[in-house]
Design a protein around this motif. Structure first.
Motif, PDB file in Angstrom:
ATOM      1  N   MET A 215       0.849  -1.203   0.000  1.00  0.00           N
ATOM      2  CA  MET A 215       0.000   0.000   0.000  1.00  0.00           C
ATOM      3  C   MET A 215       0.873   1.238   0.000  1.00  0.00           C
ATOM      4  N   ILE A 216       0.334   2.337  -0.497  1.00  0.00           N
ATOM      5  CA  ILE A 216       1.049   3.621  -0.378  1.00  0.00           C
ATOM      6  C   ILE A 216       0.189   4.609   0.422  1.00  0.00           C
ATOM      7  N   ASP A 217      -0.900   5.092  -0.180  1.00  0.00           N
ATOM      8  CA  ASP A 217      -1.657   6.142   0.521  1.00  0.00           C
ATOM      9  C   ASP A 217      -2.668   5.573   1.522  1.00  0.00           C
ATOM     10  N   GLY A 218      -3.195   4.379   1.252  1.00  0.00           N
ATOM     11  CA  GLY A 218      -4.156   3.782   2.182  1.00  0.00           C
ATOM     12  C   GLY A 218      -5.536   4.408   2.112  1.00  0.00           C
ATOM     13  N   GLY A 220      -7.319   4.769  -1.122  1.00  0.00           N
ATOM     14  CA  GLY A 220      -7.988   4.496  -2.394  1.00  0.00           C
ATOM     15  C   GLY A 220      -7.530   5.357  -3.552  1.00  0.00           C
ATOM     16  N   MET A 221      -6.447   6.122  -3.403  1.00  0.00           N
ATOM     17  CA  MET A 221      -6.020   7.062  -4.450  1.00  0.00           C
ATOM     18  C   MET A 221      -4.950   6.492  -5.389  1.00  0.00           C
ATOM     19  N   CYS A 222      -4.054   5.643  -4.884  1.00  0.00           N
ATOM     20  CA  CYS A 222      -2.882   5.283  -5.698  1.00  0.00           C
ATOM     21  C   CYS A 222      -3.076   3.999  -6.517  1.00  0.00           C
ATOM     22  N   GLY A 223      -3.936   3.136  -6.084  1.00  0.00           N
ATOM     23  CA  GLY A 223      -4.209   1.902  -6.823  1.00  0.00           C
ATOM     24  C   GLY A 223      -3.222   0.771  -6.563  1.00  0.00           C
ATOM     25  N   VAL A 224      -2.228   1.002  -5.723  1.00  0.00           N
ATOM     26  CA  VAL A 224      -1.188  -0.008  -5.495  1.00  0.00           C
ATOM     27  C   VAL A 224      -1.743  -1.275  -4.829  1.00  0.00           C
ATOM     28  N   CYS A 225      -2.775  -1.125  -4.012  1.00  0.00           N
ATOM     29  CA  CYS A 225      -3.277  -2.280  -3.251  1.00  0.00           C
ATOM     30  C   CYS A 225      -4.372  -3.038  -4.009  1.00  0.00           C
ATOM     31  N   PHE A 235      -9.903  -2.311  -4.015  1.00  0.00           N
ATOM     32  CA  PHE A 235      -8.733  -1.753  -3.347  1.00  0.00           C
ATOM     33  C   PHE A 235      -8.768  -2.219  -1.894  1.00  0.00           C
ATOM     34  N   CYS A 237      -7.285  -1.224   0.668  1.00  0.00           N
ATOM     35  CA  CYS A 237      -7.257  -0.208   1.736  1.00  0.00           C
ATOM     36  C   CYS A 237      -8.632   0.380   2.032  1.00  0.00           C
TER      37      CYS A 237
HETATM   38 FE1  FES Z   1      -3.396   3.286  -2.517  1.00  0.00          FE
HETATM   39 FE2  FES Z   1      -4.972   1.405  -1.563  1.00  0.00          FE
HETATM   40  S1  FES Z   1      -3.019   1.948  -0.899  1.00  0.00           S
HETATM   41  S2  FES Z   1      -5.316   2.673  -3.300  1.00  0.00           S
END
Ligand code: FES
Length: 276
Positions: A215-218, A220-225, A235, A237
């Motif tokens: 995860m990065i932002d936690g 829902g903004m970055c899409g990493v999760c 997502f 997070c």
């Molecule tokens: Fe970025 Fe979930 S951590 S969307």
């Protein structure tokens, strides 16, 4: 800044960290997580919360030292401060009267499933707790789980806890003790929750797992999760971290978790901390 109240290695490589964060403690519910940074330049690490104390305004996290960032967290001492504890994040675990709930915890998941067990017990469920570790010296908090559990089974790879094997052996343990689950909940490393989702699927009940993707932002903004659940993009997070493990695309998740292994190994090598 968030003051460190307690930091202790509770079993080899697993650390308990308690910080003062009263605003988070006011709102947090079982199953939620926080994002922590050990200093201003550190990576953001999502960590499940294992306990909290409202009068004191403190929350407790149990984490595994696996790389450079968790190595920095592991080096904290009481009286130190950290710049970031963001939360509570994610949706709380669903707490209701389900009947017999089998709660499986391994590694840091033994800690993170504890608030869920407490809340489910309060709702009137019959709790069957299964703790899993390589060996007895890696187990902790049995004394906290026992009073909440109708049954408590500890499985270890070397048999030192009385039940030899892995989470797969919980199937025969449950059958031998004539326990029919209405719901299964598993917290721990990706391998443990993956195995729980596969090995216990024949009980044909929801197997709720707490996912721990990168995860990065936690928020829902970055899409990493991103994960695929029942064929749909989710997502972890904001839609999770809890999902029914029977519906997760595990192949995709396991592949995505490994994508920064080389970078992490490089950082560990150059930071002089612990090791993967
Ligand atoms: Fe970025 Fe979930 S951590 S969307």
């Amino acid at each position: 800044m968030f003051e460190v109240i307690e930091k202790e290695m509770i079993v080899p490589n697993l650390h308990l960290l308690t910080v003062r964060a009263p605003e988070i403690v006011e709102e947090i519910q079982p199953g939620q997580f926080v994002i922590v940074r050990s200093d201003d330049t550190a990576e953001r690490i999502p960590l499940s919360v294992s306990d909290w104390n409202p009068p004191e305004g403190t929350l407790t996290i149990i984490f595994m030292e696996v790389g450079a960032s968790t190595g920095k967290l592991a080096s904290l001492k009481p009286g130190d401060s950290i710049p970031t504890v963001v939360g509570p994040l994610g949706r709380p675990t669903e707490i209701d009267k389900f009947g017999t709930v089998v709660c499986i915890g391994g590694c840091y998941g033994i800690g993170s499933i504890f608030p869920t067990i407490k809340a489910l017990k309060k709702k009137g469920n019959k709790i069957v707790t299964i703790l899993e570790a390589r060996s007895r010296n890696l187990l902790y908090w049995e004394e906290k789980m026992a009073p909440l559990s109708k049954h408590l089974f500890c499985i270890s790879r070397d048999g030192s806890t009385g039940h030899k094997g892995h989470v797969k052996n919980s199937v025969e343990i449950l059958k031998q003790n004539k326990i029919i689950p209405d719901r299964i909940i598993a917290n721990g490393c990706t391998f443990l929750i993956y195995k729980s989702s596969k090995d216990l699927a024949d009980f044909n009940v929801p197997i709720i797992v707490s996912l721990n993707p990168i995860m990065i932002d936690g928020t829902g903004m970055c899409g990493v999760c991103r994960v695929t659940v029942d064929g749909k993009m989710r997502f972890a997070c904001v839609d999770g971290p809890d999902f029914d493990g029977r519906l997760i695309d595990w192949e995709e998740l396991l592949k995505r978790r490994k994508q920064y292994v080389n970078e992490e190994a490089f950082l560990v090598h150059n930071s002089g901390c612990g090791g993967i």
